[in-house]
Design a protein around this motif. Structure first.
Motif, mmCIF file in Angstrom:
data_model
loop_
_atom_site.group_PDB
_atom_site.id
_atom_site.type_symbol
_atom_site.label_atom_id
_atom_site.label_comp_id
_atom_site.label_asym_id
_atom_site.label_seq_id
_atom_site.Cartn_x
_atom_site.Cartn_y
_atom_site.Cartn_z
ATOM 1 N N ALA A 288 0.839 -1.204 0.000
ATOM 2 C CA ALA A 288 0.000 0.000 0.000
ATOM 3 C C ALA A 288 0.870 1.248 0.000
ATOM 4 O O ALA A 288 0.593 2.233 -0.711
ATOM 5 C CB ALA A 288 -0.943 -0.015 1.195
ATOM 6 N N VAL A 289 1.954 1.231 0.797
ATOM 7 C CA VAL A 289 2.863 2.376 0.849
ATOM 8 C C VAL A 289 3.533 2.579 -0.517
ATOM 9 O O VAL A 289 3.633 3.708 -1.026
ATOM 10 C CB VAL A 289 3.906 2.195 1.985
ATOM 11 N N GLU A 290 4.016 1.472 -1.117
ATOM 12 C CA GLU A 290 4.645 1.577 -2.434
ATOM 13 C C GLU A 290 3.646 2.046 -3.492
ATOM 14 O O GLU A 290 3.965 2.850 -4.361
ATOM 15 C CB GLU A 290 5.258 0.226 -2.833
ATOM 16 N N GLU A 291 2.423 1.502 -3.380
ATOM 17 C CA GLU A 291 1.381 1.925 -4.336
ATOM 18 C C GLU A 291 1.078 3.412 -4.174
ATOM 19 O O GLU A 291 0.952 4.147 -5.159
ATOM 20 C CB GLU A 291 0.119 1.088 -4.094
ATOM 21 N N ARG A 292 0.998 3.842 -2.935
ATOM 22 C CA ARG A 292 0.739 5.263 -2.693
ATOM 23 C C ARG A 292 1.913 6.106 -3.185
ATOM 24 O O ARG A 292 1.729 7.167 -3.784
ATOM 25 C CB ARG A 292 0.494 5.502 -1.213
ATOM 26 N N GLU A 293 3.130 5.633 -2.922
ATOM 27 C CA GLU A 293 4.323 6.356 -3.377
ATOM 28 C C GLU A 293 4.334 6.454 -4.905
ATOM 29 O O GLU A 293 4.598 7.516 -5.470
ATOM 30 C CB GLU A 293 5.582 5.642 -2.873
ATOM 31 N N SER A 294 4.012 5.344 -5.588
ATOM 32 C CA SER A 294 3.996 5.388 -7.056
ATOM 33 C C SER A 294 2.848 6.265 -7.552
ATOM 34 O O SER A 294 2.987 6.983 -8.549
ATOM 35 C CB SER A 294 3.917 3.966 -7.619
ATOM 36 N N GLY A 295 1.710 6.243 -6.827
ATOM 37 C CA GLY A 295 0.603 7.133 -7.195
ATOM 38 C C GLY A 295 1.002 8.597 -7.063
ATOM 39 O O GLY A 295 0.683 9.430 -7.920
ATOM 40 N N ILE A 296 1.726 8.904 -5.990
ATOM 41 C CA ILE A 296 2.195 10.282 -5.794
ATOM 42 C C ILE A 296 3.194 10.656 -6.885
ATOM 43 O O ILE A 296 3.147 11.759 -7.444
ATOM 44 C CB ILE A 296 2.802 10.442 -4.376
ATOM 45 N N LYS A 297 4.133 9.704 -7.200
ATOM 46 C CA LYS A 297 5.099 9.974 -8.277
ATOM 47 C C LYS A 297 4.382 10.204 -9.605
ATOM 48 O O LYS A 297 4.722 11.118 -10.367
ATOM 49 C CB LYS A 297 6.096 8.812 -8.404
ATOM 50 N N ASN A 298 3.371 9.362 -9.882
ATOM 51 C CA ASN A 298 2.609 9.529 -11.136
ATOM 52 C C ASN A 298 1.862 10.863 -11.151
ATOM 53 O O ASN A 298 1.803 11.547 -12.175
ATOM 54 C CB ASN A 298 1.621 8.374 -11.322
ATOM 55 N N ALA A 299 1.297 11.218 -9.998
ATOM 56 C CA ALA A 299 0.574 12.493 -9.909
ATOM 57 C C ALA A 299 1.533 13.652 -10.116
ATOM 58 O O ALA A 299 1.220 14.627 -10.821
ATOM 59 C CB ALA A 299 -0.141 12.617 -8.569
ATOM 60 N N LEU A 300 2.734 13.570 -9.522
ATOM 61 C CA LEU A 300 3.741 14.619 -9.719
ATOM 62 C C LEU A 300 4.181 14.685 -11.180
ATOM 63 O O LEU A 300 4.344 15.781 -11.742
ATOM 64 C CB LEU A 300 4.953 14.388 -8.797
ATOM 65 N N ALA A 301 4.387 13.513 -11.792
ATOM 66 C CA ALA A 301 4.771 13.484 -13.208
ATOM 67 C C ALA A 301 3.656 14.066 -14.074
ATOM 68 O O ALA A 301 3.908 14.844 -15.006
ATOM 69 C CB ALA A 301 5.108 12.056 -13.641
ATOM 70 N N SER A 302 2.417 13.708 -13.751
ATOM 71 C CA SER A 302 1.272 14.251 -14.510
ATOM 72 C C SER A 302 1.176 15.750 -14.318
ATOM 73 O O SER A 302 0.906 16.505 -15.268
ATOM 74 C CB SER A 302 -0.033 13.597 -14.069
ATOM 75 N N ALA A 303 1.400 16.203 -13.088
ATOM 76 C CA ALA A 303 1.350 17.642 -12.818
ATOM 77 C C ALA A 303 2.468 18.357 -13.587
ATOM 78 O O ALA A 303 2.254 19.448 -14.146
ATOM 79 C CB ALA A 303 1.485 17.908 -11.317
ATOM 80 N N GLU A 304 3.651 17.748 -13.628
ATOM 81 C CA GLU A 304 4.766 18.347 -14.379
ATOM 82 C C GLU A 304 4.437 18.393 -15.875
ATOM 83 O O GLU A 304 4.684 19.395 -16.548
ATOM 84 C CB GLU A 304 6.053 17.542 -14.129
ATOM 85 N N GLU A 305 3.864 17.298 -16.388
ATOM 86 C CA GLU A 305 3.454 17.279 -17.794
ATOM 87 C C GLU A 305 2.396 18.345 -18.064
ATOM 88 O O GLU A 305 2.453 19.046 -19.072
ATOM 89 C CB GLU A 305 2.898 15.898 -18.175
ATOM 90 N N ALA A 306 1.428 18.460 -17.162
ATOM 91 C CA ALA A 306 0.372 19.462 -17.330
ATOM 92 C C ALA A 306 0.966 20.864 -17.288
ATOM 93 O O ALA A 306 0.571 21.749 -18.063
ATOM 94 C CB ALA A 306 -0.694 19.299 -16.238
ATOM 95 N N ARG A 307 1.957 21.081 -16.383
ATOM 96 C CA ARG A 307 2.609 22.386 -16.310
ATOM 97 C C ARG A 307 3.352 22.695 -17.618
ATOM 98 O O ARG A 307 3.244 23.791 -18.173
ATOM 99 C CB ARG A 307 3.580 22.429 -15.125
ATOM 100 N N LYS A 308 4.074 21.687 -18.130
ATOM 101 C CA LYS A 308 4.790 21.886 -19.402
ATOM 102 C C LYS A 308 3.807 22.143 -20.535
ATOM 103 O O LYS A 308 4.035 23.003 -21.393
ATOM 104 C CB LYS A 308 5.663 20.672 -19.719
ATOM 105 N N GLU A 309 2.713 21.399 -20.533
ATOM 106 C CA GLU A 309 1.697 21.584 -21.569
ATOM 107 C C GLU A 309 1.081 22.983 -21.464
ATOM 108 O O GLU A 309 0.850 23.646 -22.480
ATOM 109 C CB GLU A 309 0.619 20.504 -21.454
ATOM 110 N N MET A 310 0.837 23.424 -20.233
ATOM 111 C CA MET A 310 0.300 24.777 -20.037
ATOM 112 C C MET A 310 1.294 25.824 -20.527
ATOM 113 O O MET A 310 0.915 26.826 -21.140
ATOM 114 C CB MET A 310 -0.027 25.019 -18.557
ATOM 115 N N GLU A 311 2.594 25.601 -20.254
ATOM 116 C CA GLU A 311 3.608 26.524 -20.756
ATOM 117 C C GLU A 311 3.596 26.548 -22.278
ATOM 118 O O GLU A 311 3.683 27.613 -22.892
ATOM 119 C CB GLU A 311 4.997 26.130 -20.239
#
Length: 166
Positions: free
Chosen positions: A36-59
């Motif tokens: 569960a911790v690893e899944e949550r950690e990977s979910g957070i990493k994916n969310a951060l990566a998605s947020a970074e992609e969204a930020r780049k896309e917004m730029e």
């Protein structure tokens, strides 16, 4: 029995209970908790990566929007300049055409004035010629009414005629 000083049996059974509990937790609870911790950690990493992609896309979108706005402004300026040029050309053409029309009207008016002037001069000449004939007729009648004056006029004319021929 003293609670402050533990006996060997109590420590032994506490250690065995702790080890059993540790084994049971490791076998049944540790893997799901770590998963569960690893899944949550990977979910957070994916969310951060998605947020970074969204930020780049917004730029990128912001940059594209700026570029499109600049192009639209440049096109608007070009269209406005073309419209001003067309307006100025139309005004110049209209001025030129109006000047041509004015020149034509002036030439026509001058021609009409000249024509009227010639007609008036011809009429005046005819009128003066008619008046001159009337005056000459009256003078000749007056001169020829007397016989002596007639003879004198004939002699004068004959004298002038012979003088001019000689």
């Amino acid at each position: 029995m003293d609670l402050i000083t533990p006996e060997f049996g109590l420590v032994f059974w506490t250690a065995i209970t702790f080890l059993c509990l540790l084994f049971i937790l490791r076998k049944f609870a540790w893997k799901p908790i770590l998963g569960a911790v690893e899944e949550r950690e990977s979910g957070i990493k994916n969310a951060l990566a998605s947020a970074e992609e969204a930020r780049k896309e917004m730029e990128n979108l912001t940059a594209d929007n700026e570029r499109i706005l600049k192009e639209a402004r440049a096109e608007r300026e070009t269209l406005l300049k073309e419209a001003r040029d067309i307006k100025n050309k139309m005004i110049e053409d209209a001025k030129g055409e109006a000047q041509e029309q004015a020149n034509k009207l002036i030439q026509q008016a001058q021609a009409a004035i000249e024509s009227e002037k010639k007609a008036a001069m011809a009429e005046l000449k005819n009128h003066v010629a008619g008046l001159s004939l009337e005056i000459a007729e009256k003078v000749v009648r007056n001169e020829l009414s007397n016989k002596d004056k007639q003879l004198e006029l004939v002699k004068t004319m004959l004298g002038e005629k012979s003088l001019t021929e000689a």
